[in-house]
Structure formats: structure tokens, C-alpha cells
Design an enzyme around this catalytic site. Sequence first.
Site, PDB file in Angstrom:
ATOM      1  N   ASP A  50       1.094  -0.744  -9.876  1.00 23.28           N
ATOM      2  CA  ASP A  50       2.103  -1.813  -9.907  1.00 23.28           C
ATOM      3  C   ASP A  50       2.915  -1.869  -8.596  1.00 23.28           C
ATOM      4  O   ASP A  50       3.360  -0.579  -8.409  1.00 23.28           O
ATOM      5  CB  ASP A  50       3.037  -2.352 -10.975  1.00 23.28           C
ATOM      6  CG  ASP A  50       2.290  -2.965 -12.102  1.00 23.28           C
ATOM      7  OD1 ASP A  50       1.038  -2.959 -11.807  1.00 23.28           O
ATOM      8  OD2 ASP A  50       2.997  -3.025 -12.913  1.00 23.28           O
ATOM      9  N   HIS A 197       2.851   3.631 -11.256  1.00 21.17           N
ATOM     10  CA  HIS A 197       3.653   2.999 -10.086  1.00 21.17           C
ATOM     11  C   HIS A 197       3.375   4.368  -9.058  1.00 21.17           C
ATOM     12  O   HIS A 197       3.964   5.270  -9.305  1.00 21.17           O
ATOM     13  CB  HIS A 197       5.036   2.762 -10.418  1.00 21.17           C
ATOM     14  CG  HIS A 197       5.449   1.800 -11.399  1.00 21.17           C
ATOM     15  ND1 HIS A 197       5.184   2.101 -12.615  1.00 21.17           N
ATOM     16  CD2 HIS A 197       5.777   0.642 -11.233  1.00 21.17           C
ATOM     17  CE1 HIS A 197       5.313   0.815 -13.306  1.00 21.17           C
ATOM     18  NE2 HIS A 197       5.802   0.004 -12.476  1.00 21.17           N
TER      19      HIS A 197
HETATM   20 ZN   LIG Z   1       6.490  -4.054 -11.186  1.00 15.16          ZN
END
Ligand SMILES: [Zn+2]
Length: 241
Positions: A50, A197
Site C-alpha cells: 500500500d 507497507h
Molecule cells: Zn494506505
Amino acid sequence: MTKLLLKLVLLFVAISYGLWKLSASTEFQLFGELIHKVDTDQKLVALTFDDGPTPHYTAGVLQLLELYQVKATFFVTGAETQRYMTQAKQIVAAGHQLGNHSWSHPRMLFMSLDEINREIESTDQQIRAAGFEGDILFRPPYGKKLVLLPWYLAQTDRTSIMWDIAPETFDEETEDPQTMAAEVLEQVQPGSIVLLHLMYKNREASRAALPIIIKGLKAKGYTMVKVSDLLAAQKQATVEQ
Ligand SMILES: [Zn+2]
């Protein structure tokens, strides 16, 4: 009178808490399709990353994926894609999937339909500009959605992709790559979707965990595929004759 007031306050708190929990659910949304894991017998798993792309970390991630011959899905923001189009194009050129993670990564719970429309459509435009041609899947920022966002997604025939494995703790002090990788390898099932992430400076532990995760999944016989390929492997419901 004060008792009634107290009851009303408690009711309000309970409803708010319920809605908040609902808004963050990885397995349920009010309208449209939400996927947190795919029902399949094949040992396939989707790695999803992400945010970003960013100029500092995209190349390293792509090199690693290339080294292990792994395909992944990047849920990017429109703003970062526009700004770092070179990196976005590199992701697409390497055969990975781009997904829509909104334009500016806002909390979209209380947005108007107009704002939702702008956040999503403008990001799709950047994803197309980067050369991505497949279906554009959506992942809500912070995994948050309640009423209007799911409604908009359903109206525009978009699938929300959540996850069943999220090994990050968001506590940089204590985050340990080995622990994160162990959690993924322990929880993985055919059809799992892993959330990581990798694109910001503070995600050092996640970037260090990635090769351990990839090697571990391979050792367990898993193939890492794009989310669209995982969706295509979904077991068809058998029709009784
Ligand atoms: Zn995000």
C-alpha cells in the site's frame, strides 16, 4: 430524566462503537464486493503493498521481486502516482498490478459522493497513464469504509480488496522482520492476501521482512501472484445437477 439521558448517551456510544468497528472490518461492507481472501485449493498468495509509489524505495522492491520471480500488487495513491510517474511506469513495465488507493489517502468515511468520485476517478486516470491495462481494484485508505464509499464502489462495479494477513504493528521501535515473516508463514492459506507497507522511510522492518516472507512462502510451495490472478483462481461454486 438524567437516567434517560444516560441511557441515550450509552446507546449513542454503543452505536458509534458498532459503526466504527463496521467501518474497519476486513470481511464485510454494506454494498458491493469485498474480498479479504480467495477461496481456492491452489497454493497461491497475493502480496499487496500500500501507498506510494515513492522514488526512494520502488526500485529496490522491484529488484527483489525480479530476483525471486514474484508478481505483486501495488495499491498506489493518485497523487504519488502523478508525482512519481517514472516509478509507477516501472512497476507496470515489470508486470505487476496497480490498484487504486485513492488520490490523497484521506479517511473516506464521511466524504460526499462528489469527493469520493474525485478521489477515485482521478487516481484511475493516473493508473492508466502509467500504462496499467487490467481491471483496477480498490483498497480503501486505512481500510475504512461505511456507507457512501461502498455504495459508490458498487455503483461503479469496483471490487474492494482487503487482506487476511497484516503482520505490521505500526510500532517502529519493536517491529522485527523475523517476527513479521513468521506471522505471515504461520497464517498463510491458499488464497491469502498479505498487506505490507514498503514505500516510506519508517517501513525498514517491512522491507527487511519481504525477502524472508518470499523465501518462506516458496519453501512452503506457494506461488505469489497478482490479486487479479488470485481472483481468477477462485473456486467456482459447483452446480448441482
Ligand atoms: Zn494506505
